[in-house]
Design a protein around this motif. Sequence first.
Motif: not given
Length: 308
Positions: A42-44, A290-291, A300-304
Amino acid sequence: MSTTMSVIRVYRYGGPEELKLEQQPRPEPQEGEVLLRVQAAGVNPLEWKIRQGLAKDFMPVTFPYTPGDDVAGIIEGLGPGVTSFEVGQAVLGRGNGTYAEYITAPAEAFVLKPAALSFAEAASIPVGVTTAWRGLFDEGELEAGQRVLIQGAAGGVGLFAVQLAKWKGAYVIGTASTANLEFVRSLGADEVVDYTTTPVESVVKDVDLVLEGVGERTMRSSLATLKPGGKLSSLAALPPLEQAQARGIQAKMIAAHPSRSILQAAVQLIEEWRLKVSVGKTFPLAEARQAHEYSQRGHGRGRVVLLV
Protein backbone atom coordinates in the motif's frame (compact mmCIF):
# COMPACT_ATOMS: atom_id res chain seq x y z
CA MET A 1 15.69 -18.42 -5.27
CA SER A 2 17.54 -15.24 -6.26
CA THR A 3 19.87 -13.70 -3.68
CA THR A 4 19.07 -10.16 -4.87
CA MET A 5 15.86 -8.20 -5.17
CA SER A 6 14.40 -4.98 -6.55
CA VAL A 7 13.78 -2.32 -3.93
CA ILE A 8 12.92 1.38 -3.79
CA ARG A 9 15.46 3.54 -1.92
CA VAL A 10 15.39 7.19 -0.85
CA TYR A 11 18.72 8.99 -0.22
CA ARG A 12 17.54 12.51 0.67
CA TYR A 13 14.39 14.54 1.25
CA GLY A 14 12.73 15.77 -1.91
CA GLY A 15 10.15 15.13 -4.61
CA PRO A 16 8.97 11.84 -6.13
CA GLU A 17 12.16 11.70 -8.23
CA GLU A 18 14.01 10.72 -5.02
CA LEU A 19 12.41 7.24 -5.21
CA LYS A 20 15.16 5.13 -6.79
CA LEU A 21 14.71 1.54 -8.03
CA GLU A 22 17.78 -0.50 -7.09
CA GLN A 23 19.05 -4.04 -6.60
CA GLN A 24 19.84 -5.11 -3.02
CA PRO A 25 20.70 -8.41 -1.30
CA ARG A 26 17.62 -10.35 -0.27
CA PRO A 27 17.19 -10.28 3.55
CA GLU A 28 17.24 -13.38 5.76
CA PRO A 29 14.68 -13.92 8.54
CA GLN A 30 16.00 -13.75 12.10
CA GLU A 31 14.57 -15.17 15.33
CA GLY A 32 10.77 -14.77 15.33
CA GLU A 33 10.67 -13.37 11.78
CA VAL A 34 9.28 -14.52 8.45
CA LEU A 35 10.64 -13.87 4.97
CA LEU A 36 7.80 -12.49 2.85
CA ARG A 37 7.75 -12.44 -0.93
CA VAL A 38 5.85 -9.19 -1.42
CA GLN A 39 2.95 -9.29 -3.87
CA ALA A 40 1.52 -5.82 -3.14
CA ALA A 41 2.35 -2.82 -0.97
CA GLY A 42 0.00 0.00 0.00
CA VAL A 43 0.99 3.63 -0.60
CA ASN A 44 -0.01 5.83 2.34
CA PRO A 45 -0.06 9.65 2.17
CA LEU A 46 2.26 9.74 5.18
CA GLU A 47 4.94 8.10 3.02
CA TRP A 48 5.20 10.99 0.58
CA LYS A 49 5.07 13.46 3.47
CA ILE A 50 8.03 11.64 5.07
CA ARG A 51 9.87 11.62 1.72
CA GLN A 52 9.37 15.38 1.33
CA GLY A 53 10.64 16.04 4.86
CA LEU A 54 7.26 17.34 6.05
CA ALA A 55 7.21 14.88 8.96
CA LYS A 56 10.87 15.07 10.00
CA ASP A 57 10.13 16.86 13.29
CA PHE A 58 8.18 13.88 14.64
CA MET A 59 9.17 11.05 12.25
CA PRO A 60 12.85 11.51 11.31
CA VAL A 61 14.43 8.93 9.00
CA THR A 62 17.95 7.59 8.54
CA PHE A 63 19.07 7.67 4.90
CA PRO A 64 18.98 5.69 2.77
CA TYR A 65 15.64 4.10 3.58
CA THR A 66 12.90 2.12 1.85
CA PRO A 67 9.33 3.43 2.23
CA GLY A 68 6.29 1.30 2.91
CA ASP A 69 4.20 -0.17 5.70
CA ASP A 70 1.12 -1.95 4.27
CA VAL A 71 1.93 -5.30 2.69
CA ALA A 72 0.49 -8.55 1.41
CA GLY A 73 2.46 -11.51 0.15
CA ILE A 74 3.50 -15.16 0.44
CA ILE A 75 5.65 -16.54 3.23
CA GLU A 76 8.85 -17.86 1.69
CA GLY A 77 10.96 -18.54 4.77
CA LEU A 78 10.68 -18.92 8.55
CA GLY A 79 13.17 -17.68 11.10
CA PRO A 80 14.04 -19.71 14.21
CA GLY A 81 11.14 -20.08 16.63
CA VAL A 82 8.32 -19.30 14.18
CA THR A 83 5.52 -21.87 14.48
CA SER A 84 2.43 -19.74 13.70
CA PHE A 85 2.84 -19.86 9.90
CA GLU A 86 3.98 -22.22 7.17
CA VAL A 87 5.93 -21.55 4.00
CA GLY A 88 3.53 -20.86 1.13
CA GLN A 89 0.78 -19.21 3.17
CA ALA A 90 -0.66 -15.90 1.92
CA VAL A 91 -0.74 -13.16 4.56
CA LEU A 92 -1.35 -9.46 5.05
CA GLY A 93 0.02 -7.09 7.64
CA ARG A 94 2.55 -4.39 8.29
CA GLY A 95 6.27 -4.32 7.70
CA ASN A 96 9.13 -1.86 7.45
CA GLY A 97 10.23 -0.91 3.94
CA THR A 98 7.56 -2.77 1.96
CA TYR A 99 8.39 -1.16 -1.42
CA ALA A 100 10.53 -4.22 -2.18
CA GLU A 101 10.32 -7.72 -3.62
CA TYR A 102 11.12 -9.29 -0.23
CA ILE A 103 10.95 -8.14 3.38
CA THR A 104 11.55 -9.72 6.77
CA ALA A 105 9.26 -8.86 9.66
CA PRO A 106 8.09 -10.31 12.98
CA ALA A 107 5.61 -13.15 12.46
CA GLU A 108 3.11 -11.45 14.79
CA ALA A 109 2.83 -8.57 12.30
CA PHE A 110 0.74 -10.76 9.97
CA VAL A 111 -2.61 -12.50 9.68
CA LEU A 112 -3.79 -14.95 7.03
CA LYS A 113 -5.18 -13.34 3.89
CA PRO A 114 -8.87 -14.07 3.23
CA ALA A 115 -9.05 -16.31 0.17
CA ALA A 116 -11.63 -14.06 -1.50
CA LEU A 117 -9.29 -11.05 -1.53
CA SER A 118 -6.67 -10.26 -4.15
CA PHE A 119 -3.19 -9.34 -2.91
CA ALA A 120 -3.84 -5.72 -3.95
CA GLU A 121 -7.02 -5.66 -1.86
CA ALA A 122 -5.22 -7.26 1.08
CA ALA A 123 -2.40 -4.70 0.93
CA SER A 124 -4.92 -1.84 1.10
CA ILE A 125 -6.21 -2.94 4.51
CA PRO A 126 -3.69 -2.82 7.40
CA VAL A 127 -2.93 0.87 7.99
CA GLY A 128 -6.37 2.04 6.87
CA VAL A 129 -8.42 -0.28 9.05
CA THR A 130 -6.08 0.02 12.06
CA THR A 131 -6.15 3.82 11.92
CA ALA A 132 -9.93 3.94 11.49
CA TRP A 133 -10.46 1.52 14.38
CA ARG A 134 -8.16 3.42 16.74
CA GLY A 135 -9.65 6.80 15.80
CA LEU A 136 -13.25 5.69 16.16
CA PHE A 137 -13.15 3.21 19.03
CA ASP A 138 -9.90 3.30 21.04
CA GLU A 139 -9.58 7.10 21.13
CA GLY A 140 -13.00 8.29 19.92
CA GLU A 141 -14.95 5.88 22.16
CA LEU A 142 -17.73 5.85 19.57
CA GLU A 143 -21.00 4.32 20.74
CA ALA A 144 -24.21 3.24 19.01
CA GLY A 145 -26.55 6.16 18.37
CA GLN A 146 -23.81 8.81 18.29
CA ARG A 147 -23.23 11.12 15.33
CA VAL A 148 -19.82 10.91 13.63
CA LEU A 149 -18.33 13.03 10.84
CA ILE A 150 -15.64 11.42 8.68
CA GLN A 151 -13.58 13.96 6.74
CA GLY A 152 -12.14 12.33 3.60
CA ALA A 153 -14.59 9.44 3.63
CA ALA A 154 -13.54 7.97 0.25
CA GLY A 155 -9.85 7.60 1.14
CA GLY A 156 -7.86 4.62 2.37
CA VAL A 157 -8.81 5.26 6.02
CA GLY A 158 -12.19 6.91 5.46
CA LEU A 159 -13.76 4.03 3.54
CA PHE A 160 -13.13 1.70 6.49
CA ALA A 161 -14.18 4.34 9.03
CA VAL A 162 -17.59 4.78 7.39
CA GLN A 163 -18.25 1.05 7.45
CA LEU A 164 -16.92 0.46 10.98
CA ALA A 165 -18.95 3.35 12.38
CA LYS A 166 -22.11 1.98 10.75
CA TRP A 167 -21.30 -1.50 12.08
CA LYS A 168 -21.10 0.07 15.55
CA GLY A 169 -24.56 1.63 15.11
CA ALA A 170 -23.56 5.29 14.69
CA TYR A 171 -25.17 7.91 12.45
CA VAL A 172 -22.45 8.53 9.84
CA ILE A 173 -21.79 11.72 7.87
CA GLY A 174 -18.98 11.69 5.32
CA THR A 175 -17.28 14.31 3.17
CA ALA A 176 -16.15 13.53 -0.38
CA SER A 177 -15.56 15.15 -3.75
CA THR A 178 -18.34 15.17 -6.33
CA ALA A 179 -16.98 12.08 -8.10
CA ASN A 180 -16.99 10.03 -4.88
CA LEU A 181 -20.38 10.91 -3.36
CA GLU A 182 -22.14 7.76 -4.56
CA PHE A 183 -19.19 5.61 -3.53
CA VAL A 184 -19.37 6.90 0.05
CA ARG A 185 -23.14 6.37 0.10
CA SER A 186 -22.56 2.79 -1.05
CA LEU A 187 -20.38 2.24 2.04
CA GLY A 188 -23.37 3.02 4.24
CA ALA A 189 -23.02 6.73 5.06
CA ASP A 190 -26.29 8.32 6.17
CA GLU A 191 -25.30 11.70 4.75
CA VAL A 192 -22.56 12.74 2.32
CA VAL A 193 -21.39 16.34 1.93
CA ASP A 194 -19.67 17.47 -1.27
CA TYR A 195 -16.75 19.47 0.12
CA THR A 196 -16.04 21.01 -3.31
CA THR A 197 -19.38 22.88 -3.25
CA THR A 198 -20.49 23.05 0.40
CA PRO A 199 -18.64 24.10 3.57
CA VAL A 200 -19.31 21.15 5.84
CA GLU A 201 -19.82 23.33 8.93
CA SER A 202 -22.74 25.06 7.16
CA VAL A 203 -24.76 21.83 7.03
CA VAL A 204 -23.37 19.65 9.83
CA LYS A 205 -23.74 20.50 13.53
CA ASP A 206 -23.54 18.85 16.94
CA VAL A 207 -21.61 15.71 16.08
CA ASP A 208 -20.12 13.63 18.89
CA LEU A 209 -16.93 12.67 17.04
CA VAL A 210 -14.96 13.83 14.01
CA LEU A 211 -12.42 11.59 12.32
CA GLU A 212 -10.24 14.19 10.61
CA GLY A 213 -8.44 12.51 7.72
CA VAL A 214 -7.68 15.49 5.48
CA GLY A 215 -5.41 17.81 7.45
CA GLU A 216 -4.94 21.41 8.45
CA ARG A 217 -7.15 22.90 5.74
CA THR A 218 -10.30 21.21 7.12
CA MET A 219 -9.41 21.31 10.83
CA ARG A 220 -11.34 24.51 11.56
CA SER A 221 -14.50 23.22 9.88
CA SER A 222 -14.14 19.95 11.79
CA LEU A 223 -14.02 21.78 15.12
CA ALA A 224 -17.06 23.86 14.12
CA THR A 225 -19.22 20.77 13.59
CA LEU A 226 -18.58 19.30 17.05
CA LYS A 227 -20.86 19.76 20.01
CA PRO A 228 -19.27 20.92 23.29
CA GLY A 229 -17.60 17.93 24.92
CA GLY A 230 -17.19 16.19 21.58
CA LYS A 231 -14.05 14.44 20.37
CA LEU A 232 -11.71 15.04 17.43
CA SER A 233 -9.46 12.23 16.21
CA SER A 234 -6.94 13.75 13.79
CA LEU A 235 -5.00 11.51 11.42
CA ALA A 236 -3.21 13.96 9.14
CA ALA A 237 -2.14 16.96 11.23
CA LEU A 238 -1.70 18.11 14.82
CA PRO A 239 -5.05 19.50 16.00
CA PRO A 240 -5.26 23.08 17.40
CA LEU A 241 -5.37 22.08 21.06
CA GLU A 242 -6.04 25.57 22.47
CA GLN A 243 -9.05 26.13 20.20
CA ALA A 244 -10.36 22.68 21.03
CA GLN A 245 -9.87 23.17 24.77
CA ALA A 246 -11.72 26.49 24.66
CA ARG A 247 -14.78 24.62 23.35
CA GLY A 248 -14.45 21.68 25.71
CA ILE A 249 -13.43 19.37 22.83
CA GLN A 250 -11.03 16.48 23.34
CA ALA A 251 -8.63 16.58 20.38
CA LYS A 252 -5.96 13.95 19.74
CA MET A 253 -3.51 13.05 16.99
CA ILE A 254 -3.96 9.38 16.14
CA ALA A 255 -0.97 7.16 15.37
CA ALA A 256 -1.74 3.88 13.62
CA HIS A 257 0.41 1.59 15.75
CA PRO A 258 0.33 -1.99 14.45
CA SER A 259 -2.29 -4.21 16.05
CA ARG A 260 -2.71 -7.87 15.17
CA SER A 261 -5.97 -8.03 17.17
CA ILE A 262 -7.52 -5.20 15.11
CA LEU A 263 -6.37 -6.87 11.90
CA GLN A 264 -7.89 -10.17 12.97
CA ALA A 265 -11.19 -8.47 13.87
CA ALA A 266 -11.24 -6.69 10.50
CA VAL A 267 -10.47 -9.88 8.58
CA GLN A 268 -13.35 -11.59 10.34
CA LEU A 269 -15.71 -8.75 9.33
CA ILE A 270 -14.45 -9.03 5.74
CA GLU A 271 -15.04 -12.79 5.71
CA GLU A 272 -18.56 -12.20 7.09
CA TRP A 273 -19.17 -9.68 4.23
CA ARG A 274 -19.69 -6.86 6.74
CA LEU A 275 -16.67 -4.89 5.56
CA LYS A 276 -15.94 -4.11 1.93
CA VAL A 277 -12.45 -3.49 0.57
CA SER A 278 -11.84 -1.01 -2.25
CA VAL A 279 -8.48 -0.56 -3.98
CA GLY A 280 -7.59 2.72 -5.64
CA LYS A 281 -5.21 3.04 -8.57
CA THR A 282 -2.44 0.44 -8.88
CA PHE A 283 1.12 0.84 -10.18
CA PRO A 284 4.03 -1.57 -10.67
CA LEU A 285 6.89 -1.28 -8.17
CA ALA A 286 9.09 0.39 -10.81
CA GLU A 287 6.52 3.22 -11.00
CA ALA A 288 6.63 4.14 -7.30
CA ARG A 289 7.40 7.71 -8.37
CA GLN A 290 4.18 7.92 -10.38
CA ALA A 291 2.26 6.34 -7.49
CA HIS A 292 3.48 9.07 -5.13
CA GLU A 293 2.68 11.78 -7.68
CA TYR A 294 -0.86 10.41 -7.98
CA SER A 295 -1.30 10.13 -4.20
CA GLN A 296 -0.13 13.72 -3.68
CA ARG A 297 -2.90 15.03 -5.93
CA GLY A 298 -5.52 13.87 -3.41
CA HIS A 299 -9.24 13.38 -4.08
CA GLY A 300 -8.62 9.69 -4.67
CA ARG A 301 -10.78 6.70 -3.84
CA GLY A 302 -9.35 3.86 -1.81
CA ARG A 303 -5.70 3.02 -1.18
CA VAL A 304 -3.10 3.43 -3.95
CA VAL A 305 -1.24 0.10 -4.26
CA LEU A 306 2.10 -0.98 -5.73
CA LEU A 307 2.00 -4.39 -7.44
CA VAL A 308 5.24 -6.28 -6.87
